[in-house]
Design a protein around this motif. Structure first.
Motif, PDB file in Angstrom:
ATOM      1  N   PHE A   2       5.787  12.296   0.179  1.00  0.00           N
ATOM      2  CA  PHE A   2       4.990  11.110   0.508  1.00  0.00           C
ATOM      3  C   PHE A   2       3.740  11.553   1.249  1.00  0.00           C
ATOM      4  O   PHE A   2       3.783  12.473   2.074  1.00  0.00           O
ATOM      5  CB  PHE A   2       5.803  10.162   1.398  1.00  0.00           C
ATOM      6  CG  PHE A   2       5.004   8.998   1.923  1.00  0.00           C
ATOM      7  CD1 PHE A   2       4.852   7.851   1.169  1.00  0.00           C
ATOM      8  CD2 PHE A   2       4.425   9.049   3.184  1.00  0.00           C
ATOM      9  CE1 PHE A   2       4.121   6.775   1.658  1.00  0.00           C
ATOM     10  CE2 PHE A   2       3.696   7.980   3.678  1.00  0.00           C
ATOM     11  CZ  PHE A   2       3.547   6.838   2.917  1.00  0.00           C
ATOM     12  N   THR A   3       2.621  10.890   0.944  1.00  0.00           N
ATOM     13  CA  THR A   3       1.378  11.161   1.667  1.00  0.00           C
ATOM     14  C   THR A   3       0.607   9.863   1.861  1.00  0.00           C
ATOM     15  O   THR A   3       0.541   9.023   0.951  1.00  0.00           O
ATOM     16  CB  THR A   3       0.490  12.172   0.911  1.00  0.00           C
ATOM     17  OG1 THR A   3       1.085  13.460   0.976  1.00  0.00           O
ATOM     18  CG2 THR A   3      -0.901  12.255   1.538  1.00  0.00           C
ATOM     19  N   LYS A   4       0.033   9.716   3.038  1.00  0.00           N
ATOM     20  CA  LYS A   4      -0.887   8.611   3.304  1.00  0.00           C
ATOM     21  C   LYS A   4      -2.229   9.199   3.712  1.00  0.00           C
ATOM     22  O   LYS A   4      -2.301  10.057   4.595  1.00  0.00           O
ATOM     23  CB  LYS A   4      -0.374   7.706   4.420  1.00  0.00           C
ATOM     24  CG  LYS A   4      -1.342   6.559   4.740  1.00  0.00           C
ATOM     25  CD  LYS A   4      -0.779   5.588   5.753  1.00  0.00           C
ATOM     26  CE  LYS A   4      -1.783   4.453   6.017  1.00  0.00           C
ATOM     27  NZ  LYS A   4      -1.239   3.446   6.954  1.00  0.00           N
ATOM     28  N   LEU A   5      -3.291   8.759   3.037  1.00  0.00           N
ATOM     29  CA  LEU A   5      -4.648   9.150   3.382  1.00  0.00           C
ATOM     30  C   LEU A   5      -5.395   7.927   3.906  1.00  0.00           C
ATOM     31  O   LEU A   5      -5.322   6.846   3.296  1.00  0.00           O
ATOM     32  CB  LEU A   5      -5.393   9.714   2.176  1.00  0.00           C
ATOM     33  CG  LEU A   5      -4.913  11.039   1.566  1.00  0.00           C
ATOM     34  CD1 LEU A   5      -5.818  11.432   0.401  1.00  0.00           C
ATOM     35  CD2 LEU A   5      -4.879  12.136   2.597  1.00  0.00           C
ATOM     36  N   ALA A   6      -6.085   8.087   5.013  1.00  0.00           N
ATOM     37  CA  ALA A   6      -6.897   7.013   5.582  1.00  0.00           C
ATOM     38  C   ALA A   6      -8.355   7.459   5.610  1.00  0.00           C
ATOM     39  O   ALA A   6      -8.679   8.508   6.178  1.00  0.00           O
ATOM     40  CB  ALA A   6      -6.418   6.678   6.986  1.00  0.00           C
TER      41      ALA A   6
END
Length: 438
Positions: free
Chosen positions: A333-337
């Motif tokens: 899982f990855t979250k980029l902001a």
């Protein structure tokens, strides 16, 4: 003055079209010819049109038969046109008998016999086929092969895969006959690459050196320098190197982007997109080497609307990833902001985490909501403070967008313009984000 109107796609204008137009003109004093727009054809599932709208309009103009040429862009336009231009007669070919009887409420309807043995489909079919080879092991290779059947002018001639575990029976037979990349390239004009991302640069380079056009699942490479090298090589050899993100080629996604840029929800201040799937990844001993990590598999798709709306110049980016305990380079899982000059965006992607796969685009006047799975966009809503102002948009999506992607690729090879092609700037920035170790 007696006004006559008729409609058609008029792809590769031929003798049958001209005879039909001559008979239509003979019915009255003034002939209006409606030429269907590319987007309208796609919305009706008619994707094998080989010529652009401008080429088809110009062909009609050159016949000298049309007193006026208009463009048909939406369902129900025929009634609007009949009223607007005060039309007396609507006419169309006899293969549509009964289909347009409802228009008799507004004008006289006449069906004309078509010239037998002549059709645009036959003309398209008789044009030289582009032989396409496939490279890759994932199920998307099967989907791509199946969608090629719906696009005139494309024939799958071979496949090279390191394992046939995920290939269907038809591709397994082709794989057995293809013993090397060199053999594959020698027998094809173009190649579709869906191998694991760390092999993309090598495979694209080999194809370009063999003078073969390339459609590659995004990312084309894993470093900006490699991407620039490949684009330069393609340009020098006058070859097409196209980024494969099927969402980019769906009619609904393109209409949505046009509405956003047209200000339908005001100034956009936020984009939030989620793409996830649950895979049986296995453990340290049974891990499948041909599974893509989350950021490579879903990242390009999730970043596509962000960079389309805000551009590629962001001020800051933050990343959170959860990786496999035995593979630090594989993110579950990855979250980029992202922080841009005038807004923010976030993407969430996962191959081993499940979440609601929706997209929300927030603006100063309202917002756009795209339900899961948003990357297969065929429907979205524009919502406002007053619910009575809300609008819903529906578009036909065939083959998850893959067949539209194939058609765009073929059009580029033939020298036509592809209005929905992913820009090099967006491709380059996607690769830049994937390459960062944050």
């Amino acid at each position: 003055m007696l006004k006559v109107i008729t409609y058609g796609t008029y792809d590769f204008l031929h003798e049958g079209h001209i005879r039909l137009l001559e008979r239509a003109k003979a019915l009255g004093d003034y002939l209006i010819v409606g030429v269907t727009a590319d987007g309208f054809d796609m919305a009706r599932g008619k994707i094998n049109v080989g010529q652009s709208l401008m080429e088809r309009v110009e062909a009609i103009r050159k016949t000298g038969l049309a007193d006026q040429i208009i463009v048909e862009e939406y369902e129900g336009q025929k009634i609007d046109d009949i009223r607007r231009y005060e039309v007396d007669i609507f006419t169309v070919g006899s293969d549509w008998i009964g289909k347009f009887d409802y228009l008799s409420e507004y004008c006289k309807v006449i069906y004309l016999d078509r010239t037998q043995g002549i059709s645009s489909t036959e003309i398209r079919s008789n044009k030289r086929e582009f032989r396409i080879g496939l490279i890759g092991e994932t199920n998307i290779v099967n989907k791509f092969k199946n969608e090629c059947r719906y696009v005139n002018g494309v024939k799958v001639v071979g496949v090279y895969a390191e394992t046939d575990e995920f290939l269907d029976e038809e591709l397994r037979i082709l794989a057995e006959k293809t013993h090397s990349y060199e053999e594959l390239f020698a027998n094809c004009d173009a190649v579709y690459i869906a191998s694991v991302p760390d092999k993309h640069y090598e495979h694209v380079k080999l194809a370009l050196e063999a003078n073969v056009h390339v459609l590659c699942e995004s990312p084309i490479a894993l470093s900006v320098s490699q991407y620039d090298e490949l684009q330069q090589k393609a340009s020098e050899k006058n070859l097409v190197l196209m980024d494969g993100i099927k969402t980019a080629y769906s009619l609904a996604f393109n209409r949505m982007m046009l509405l956003v840029k047209g200000g339908i929800i005001g100034d956009v201040v936020s984009v939030d997109a989620t793409c996830t799937s649950l895979l049986n990844i296995g453990d340290g001993e049974s891990f499948a080497p041909h599974i893509w990590n989350s950021l490579c598999w879903w990242g390009p798709t999730a970043m596509l609307p962000v960079f389309n709306i805000f551009g590629t110049e962001y001020k800051d980016i933050q990343r959170y990833s959860r990786t496999l305990p035995f593979r630090s380079d594989f993110d579950l899982f990855t979250k980029l902001a992202f922080v841009f000059e005038n807004g923010v965006a976030s993407i969430k992607v996962g191959q081993g985490v499940k979440s609601e796969g929706e997209m929300v685009i927030s603006g100063t006047k309202g917002y756009i909501y795209v339900p899961a799975p948003w990357w297969k966009t065929d429907y979205f809503e524009v919502r406002y403070e007053n619910p009575t102002d809300n609008c819903r948009y529906f578009y036909q999506l065939e083959g998850e967008g893959i067949r539209y992607e194939i058609l765009s690729f073929l059009n580029l090879i033939r020298g036509h313009i592809s209005y929905n092609q992913i820009s090099c700037g967006i491709s380059r920035q996607i690769i830049s984000c994937l390459a960062q170790k944050l």
